[in-house]
Design an enzyme around this catalytic site. Structure first.
Site, PDB file in Angstrom:
ATOM      1  N   GLU A  99       0.842  -1.203   0.000  1.00 39.60           N
ATOM      2  CA  GLU A  99       0.000   0.000   0.000  1.00 39.60           C
ATOM      3  C   GLU A  99       0.876   1.251   0.000  1.00 39.60           C
ATOM      4  OE1 GLU A  99      -2.377   1.674  -0.538  1.00 39.60           O
ATOM      5  OE2 GLU A  99      -4.183   1.254   0.588  1.00 39.60           O
ATOM      6  N   ASP A 100       0.348   2.342  -0.539  1.00 42.09           N
ATOM      7  CA  ASP A 100       1.095   3.595  -0.498  1.00 42.09           C
ATOM      8  C   ASP A 100       1.041   4.234   0.884  1.00 42.09           C
ATOM      9  OD1 ASP A 100      -1.596   4.218  -0.710  1.00 42.09           O
ATOM     10  OD2 ASP A 100      -1.376   5.656  -2.338  1.00 42.09           O
ATOM     11  N   ASP A 103      -4.058   5.746   6.179  1.00 42.13           N
ATOM     12  CA  ASP A 103      -4.567   6.981   6.774  1.00 42.13           C
ATOM     13  C   ASP A 103      -5.573   6.601   7.865  1.00 42.13           C
ATOM     14  OD1 ASP A 103      -5.047   9.760   6.969  1.00 42.13           O
ATOM     15  OD2 ASP A 103      -6.587   9.711   5.440  1.00 42.13           O
ATOM     16  N   LYS A 131      -0.072   7.476   8.696  1.00 43.47           N
ATOM     17  CA  LYS A 131      -0.441   8.653   9.505  1.00 43.47           C
ATOM     18  C   LYS A 131      -1.189   8.139  10.732  1.00 43.47           C
ATOM     19  CE  LYS A 131      -1.729  11.453   5.525  1.00 43.47           C
ATOM     20  NZ  LYS A 131      -2.869  12.183   4.936  1.00 43.47           N
ATOM     21  N   PHE A 152      -1.603  16.260   4.116  1.00 41.28           N
ATOM     22  CA  PHE A 152      -1.880  15.600   2.854  1.00 41.28           C
ATOM     23  C   PHE A 152      -0.612  15.591   2.011  1.00 41.28           C
ATOM     24  CE2 PHE A 152      -3.309  15.011  -1.457  1.00 41.28           C
ATOM     25  CZ  PHE A 152      -4.214  13.968  -1.296  1.00 41.28           C
ATOM     26  N   ARG A 165       1.715  12.288  -9.396  1.00 43.21           N
ATOM     27  CA  ARG A 165       2.189  10.939  -9.071  1.00 43.21           C
ATOM     28  C   ARG A 165       3.629  10.740  -9.539  1.00 43.21           C
ATOM     29  NH1 ARG A 165      -2.290   7.746  -7.533  1.00 43.21           N
ATOM     30  NH2 ARG A 165      -4.242   8.267  -8.560  1.00 43.21           N
TER      31      ARG A 165
HETATM   32  P1  IMP Z   1      -7.527   5.180   4.348  1.00 46.23           P
HETATM   33  O1  IMP Z   1      -8.587   4.219   3.907  1.00 46.23           O
HETATM   34  O2  IMP Z   1      -8.136   6.392   5.024  1.00 46.23           O
HETATM   35  O3  IMP Z   1      -6.458   4.547   5.209  1.00 46.23           O
HETATM   36  O4  IMP Z   1      -6.865   5.789   3.076  1.00 46.23           O
HETATM   37  C1  IMP Z   1      -6.116   5.033   2.265  1.00 46.23           C
HETATM   38  C2  IMP Z   1      -5.988   5.618   0.887  1.00 46.23           C
HETATM   39  O5  IMP Z   1      -6.291   7.008   0.804  1.00 46.23           O
HETATM   40  C3  IMP Z   1      -4.551   5.510   0.485  1.00 46.23           C
HETATM   41  O6  IMP Z   1      -4.286   4.264  -0.095  1.00 46.23           O
HETATM   42  C4  IMP Z   1      -4.390   6.658  -0.474  1.00 46.23           C
HETATM   43  O7  IMP Z   1      -4.761   6.246  -1.767  1.00 46.23           O
HETATM   44  C5  IMP Z   1      -5.354   7.700   0.011  1.00 46.23           C
HETATM   45  N1  IMP Z   1      -4.665   8.717   0.842  1.00 46.23           N
HETATM   46  C6  IMP Z   1      -4.711   8.857   2.182  1.00 46.23           C
HETATM   47  N2  IMP Z   1      -3.965   9.887   2.610  1.00 46.23           N
HETATM   48  C7  IMP Z   1      -3.408  10.413   1.493  1.00 46.23           C
HETATM   49  C8  IMP Z   1      -2.489  11.504   1.274  1.00 46.23           C
HETATM   50  O8  IMP Z   1      -2.019  12.231   2.182  1.00 46.23           O
HETATM   51  N3  IMP Z   1      -2.142  11.723  -0.013  1.00 46.23           N
HETATM   52  C9  IMP Z   1      -2.609  10.967  -1.060  1.00 46.23           C
HETATM   53  N4  IMP Z   1      -3.458   9.935  -0.890  1.00 46.23           N
HETATM   54  C10 IMP Z   1      -3.857   9.665   0.372  1.00 46.23           C
HETATM   55 MG    MG Z   2      -3.903   3.828  -1.956  1.00 37.52          MG
END
Ligand code: IMP
Ligand code: MG
Length: 173
Positions: A99-100, A103, A131, A152, A165
């Site tokens: 995963e990137d 959050d 995060k 962000f 990207r």
């Molecule tokens: P989560 O489900 O809230 O954990 O979010 C996961 C997905 O949201 C990540 O895989 C990213 O694609 C996107 N995301 C969350 N935070 C960021 C950020 O700061 N920049 C870009 N994409 C983000």
């Molecule tokens: Mg992602």
């Protein structure tokens, strides 16, 4: 040319490369004698995946899936949609989700449940960024690149409204 932003989070190309070398070495050690199967979460993890697999000196296989949780918004809608499923079965495999960024944890939690149901021999997570202050669901991250504050971020595969990207570093506004 590529210029870092002025934000609080700045992770350089060299810092990313060094960290990925360490993650690759750890994975190599943990999976010695096995053949891990890496699952890239598109789109954000595509560059991390490309660098990570080249840092793992083991035979391995890989596959891709795509989810959507954000659309073009910077805040999660709380809903995860599977847009593209894996091509290959994972039953009995040593699976590592790549995963990137984690959050809220909602996306990863969804993916862990989805893939666990397919009965892999093991299921771990490699994430470039986390995060922790934003977490709504506790999720395990076995291989983590960097813990960052609540900002962000974009670049190195991560988008800002689909753009940026291609930046070779990670930055925030
Ligand atoms: P989560 O489900 O809230 O954990 O979010 C996961 C997905 O949201 C990540 O895989 C990213 O694609 C996107 N995301 C969350 N935070 C960021 C950020 O700061 N920049 C870009 N994409 C983000
Ligand atoms: Mg992602």
């Amino acid at each position: 040319m590529f210029q870092p932003g002025k934000g609080r989070v700045q992770i350089s190309e060299a810092q990313i490369a060094e960290r990925i070398r360490a993650l690759g070495a750890a994975i190599r050690q943990d999976y010695a004698g096995q053949e891990p199967h890496l699952v890239c979460v598109l789109n954000g993890a595509f560059i991390f995946m490309a660098d990570l697999v080249r840092a793992i000196d083991l035979p391995l296989t890989l596959d891709f899936l795509a989810v959507s949780s954000y659309g073009n918004a910077e805040k999660s809608s709380g809903e995860v949609e599977l847009i593209k499923d894996l091509r290959l079965p994972i039953a009995g495999r040593q699976v590592i989700i790549v995963e990137d960024i984690v959050d809220t944890g909602i996306t990863l939690n969804y993916l862990l449940r989805l893939l666990e149901a397919r009965q892999p021999a093991s299921l771990r997570v490699a994430a470039l960024l986390s995060k922790p202050s934003r977490r709504q669901v506790e999720v395990p991250i076995h291989y983590l690149g960097f813990e960052i504050e609540d900002a962000f971020v974009y670049g190195y595969g991560l988008d800002r409204a689909q753009r940026d990207r291609n930046l070779p570093f990670i930055t925030s506004q």
